[in-house]
Design a protein around this motif. Structure first.
Motif, PDB file in Angstrom:
ATOM      1  N   ARG A 147       4.005  12.135   2.854  1.00 45.32           N
ATOM      2  CA  ARG A 147       4.295  11.387   1.627  1.00 45.32           C
ATOM      3  C   ARG A 147       5.465  10.444   1.883  1.00 45.32           C
ATOM      4  O   ARG A 147       6.400  10.777   2.616  1.00 45.32           O
ATOM      5  CB  ARG A 147       4.610  12.334   0.468  1.00 45.32           C
ATOM      6  N   VAL A 148       5.426   9.289   1.257  1.00 48.60           N
ATOM      7  CA  VAL A 148       6.446   8.264   1.457  1.00 48.60           C
ATOM      8  C   VAL A 148       7.713   8.654   0.702  1.00 48.60           C
ATOM      9  O   VAL A 148       7.686   8.880  -0.508  1.00 48.60           O
ATOM     10  CB  VAL A 148       5.949   6.894   0.974  1.00 48.60           C
ATOM     11  N   LEU A 149       8.831   8.720   1.442  1.00 55.62           N
ATOM     12  CA  LEU A 149      10.128   9.022   0.833  1.00 55.62           C
ATOM     13  C   LEU A 149      10.983   7.779   0.643  1.00 55.62           C
ATOM     14  O   LEU A 149      11.770   7.697  -0.300  1.00 55.62           O
ATOM     15  CB  LEU A 149      10.905  10.022   1.697  1.00 55.62           C
ATOM     16  N   VAL A 207       0.836  -1.207   0.000  1.00 50.52           N
ATOM     17  CA  VAL A 207       0.000   0.000   0.000  1.00 50.52           C
ATOM     18  C   VAL A 207       0.868   1.253   0.000  1.00 50.52           C
ATOM     19  O   VAL A 207       0.638   2.203  -0.758  1.00 50.52           O
ATOM     20  CB  VAL A 207      -0.934  -0.011   1.225  1.00 50.52           C
ATOM     21  N   LEU A 208       1.901   1.263   0.835  1.00 48.49           N
ATOM     22  CA  LEU A 208       2.784   2.420   0.931  1.00 48.49           C
ATOM     23  C   LEU A 208       3.641   2.577  -0.324  1.00 48.49           C
ATOM     24  O   LEU A 208       3.939   3.697  -0.748  1.00 48.49           O
ATOM     25  CB  LEU A 208       3.667   2.298   2.168  1.00 48.49           C
ATOM     26  N   VAL A 249       9.216   2.631   7.045  1.00 45.94           N
ATOM     27  CA  VAL A 249       8.805   3.633   6.075  1.00 45.94           C
ATOM     28  C   VAL A 249       9.227   4.999   6.586  1.00 45.94           C
ATOM     29  O   VAL A 249       9.177   5.265   7.798  1.00 45.94           O
ATOM     30  CB  VAL A 249       7.276   3.597   5.820  1.00 45.94           C
ATOM     31  N   VAL A 250       9.674   5.861   5.688  1.00 43.67           N
ATOM     32  CA  VAL A 250      10.034   7.236   6.018  1.00 43.67           C
ATOM     33  C   VAL A 250       8.996   8.159   5.368  1.00 43.67           C
ATOM     34  O   VAL A 250       8.774   8.080   4.149  1.00 43.67           O
ATOM     35  CB  VAL A 250      11.437   7.613   5.513  1.00 43.67           C
ATOM     36  N   LEU A 252       8.874   5.131  10.667  1.00 47.50           N
ATOM     37  CA  LEU A 252       7.904   4.289  11.364  1.00 47.50           C
ATOM     38  C   LEU A 252       8.178   2.827  11.049  1.00 47.50           C
ATOM     39  O   LEU A 252       8.395   2.468   9.884  1.00 47.50           O
ATOM     40  CB  LEU A 252       6.477   4.642  10.918  1.00 47.50           C
ATOM     41  N   ARG A 253       8.152   2.003  12.077  1.00 43.65           N
ATOM     42  CA  ARG A 253       8.303   0.564  11.869  1.00 43.65           C
ATOM     43  C   ARG A 253       6.953   0.008  11.418  1.00 43.65           C
ATOM     44  O   ARG A 253       5.930   0.241  12.075  1.00 43.65           O
ATOM     45  CB  ARG A 253       8.784  -0.114  13.145  1.00 43.65           C
TER      46      ARG A 253
END
Length: 382
Positions: free
Chosen positions: A233-235, A207-208, A242-243, A259-260
């Motif tokens: 927004r996902v970097l 999803v991310l 995820v950053v 985030l884990r």
């Protein structure tokens, strides 16, 4: 009440920066008194970044205490000084300024001028935990009619009659309300988007990844029943982490968070609130207000390595402030990491004056690069 009134009069006469604490809540307002009426006080307020941010009218009945001095006000004075010296960005002097006569009812004057200007206001009522935001569409001597706008749900359309006697607080002219006014000007164009939430059943990475590919805003909520959620927004993304490049509630750059994935409750991929923040983000970007000038909003991250360990080691080496939440506790600690080893580090807890150990593998959230970290670093350099 006499003691509170005397305190407010002293703050007005001596132009003192004060905190006004409310009854039955931990919320408080910081600012300078602009007018003192028969039943309420008008305060020009400052936000946590030290920036002037609108005003608030507070009913005397809502006030528990008035604070003139202390660590919080000392820290706010410092933040205001840094914000001025480093040219933090905020709204220019409003073109829809309001004027008040302290000898007349302040609430009636505010309601009348809000109706004339079309500005959004936020109303808090007695015996109601809800925050009502909307436009004043009618004013009588002892009540107003509020056309409610819900930035979380565009289908929530209603009009309420609000008696002045039930009003505890009215906020107005702050940045978020200014943005909401601009959004509401497009109300006929707003299309409700049903909220789409993906629970953490092992599919969040996909999803991310899709959100990253499309550069879409998402909202990520950690496990543990926390009220907090992150919008951004996902970097960078890998199987474990995820950053996010974050947006704050005004659509401005809010730093970064790692985030884990295993520590997430769910991810929202579509909602009216995400639409709202996207509009705010476009609005501030178009006016050169997307980020404070002291922040780096263009960082890149390599998710192929041990990202958390690398960021912690860098923060410790360069005295950078981070905010950390571990696996065993919902408490978040903010400061410079210390005693970094190959497997972990410690964070100092001011409330207990103890060092709290963390291992890299148990870190669930790592936030950094935001304005409050910058302010704390500036305080450390003082």
């Amino acid at each position: 009440m006499d003691a509170i009134l005397m305190s407010l009069m002293a703050a007005l006469n001596e132009r003192l920066l004060i905190n006004i604490y409310q009854r039955d809540t931990e919320d408080f307002y910081t600012g300078y008194i602009q007018a003192l009426g028969k039943n309420s006080v008008l305060l020009a307020t400052y936000n946590d970044a030290g920036l002037a941010d609108g005003a608030v009218l507070i009913n005397f009945a809502a006030i528990s205490t008035v604070e003139f001095a202390g660590a919080d006000l000392e820290d706010m004075t410092f933040r205001m000084r840094v914000a001025a010296q480093d040219h933090f960005l905020t709204l220019p002097e409003t073109q829809m300024s309001m004027h008040f006569d302290a000898t007349r009812d302040l609430m009636l004057q505010l309601a009348t001028q809000a109706q004339a200007s079309g500005q959004m206001i936020l109303v808090m009522l007695a015996d109601d935990d809800a925050y009502l935001e909307g436009r004043v569409t009618a004013v009588d001597r002892d009540r107003l009619t509020l056309s409610v706008f819900n930035k979380f749900n565009y289908t929530d359309v209603r009009a309420l009659q609000v008696d002045f006697s039930d009003v505890l607080v009215i906020e107005f002219q702050g940045l978020e309300l200014h943005l909401e006014t601009a959004l509401l000007d497009r109300r006929d164009e707003l299309v409700h988007q049903p909220t789409q939430i993906v629970q953490n059943d092992g599919q969040l990475k996909d999803v991310l990844a899709a959100a990253q590919a499309e550069s879409r805003l998402v909202a990520a909520r950690p496990k543990g029943g926390f009220d907090q959620f992150y919008v951004g927004r996902v970097l960078a993304l890998n199987a474990e982490l995820v950053v996010l490049r974050l947006k704050d509630m005004a659509g401005q750059f809010g730093g970064y968070v790692v985030l884990r994935l295993a520590g997430l409750q769910n991810v929202t991929t579509q909602s009216d609130y995400l639409q709202t923040i996207a509009f705010y983000s476009d609005w501030v970007a178009a006016r050169g207000m997307e980020k404070q000038p002291v922040l780096n909003a263009d960082r890149e991250f390599d998710a192929s390595g041990d990202l958390i360990a690398g960021l912690i080691q860098s923060a410790a080496a360069f005295d950078r402030v981070v905010r950390v939440r571990g696996k065993e506790s919902g408490d978040q600690l903010m400061g410079v990491p210390e005693n970094v080893t190959a497997t972990g580090f410690t964070m100092h807890a001011d409330d207990t004056d103890e060092d709290v150990p963390f291992t890299f593998k148990t870190v669930q959230e790592l936030a950094f690069g935001h304005i409050y970290a910058y302010l704390q670093e500036a305080r450390m350099r003082q």
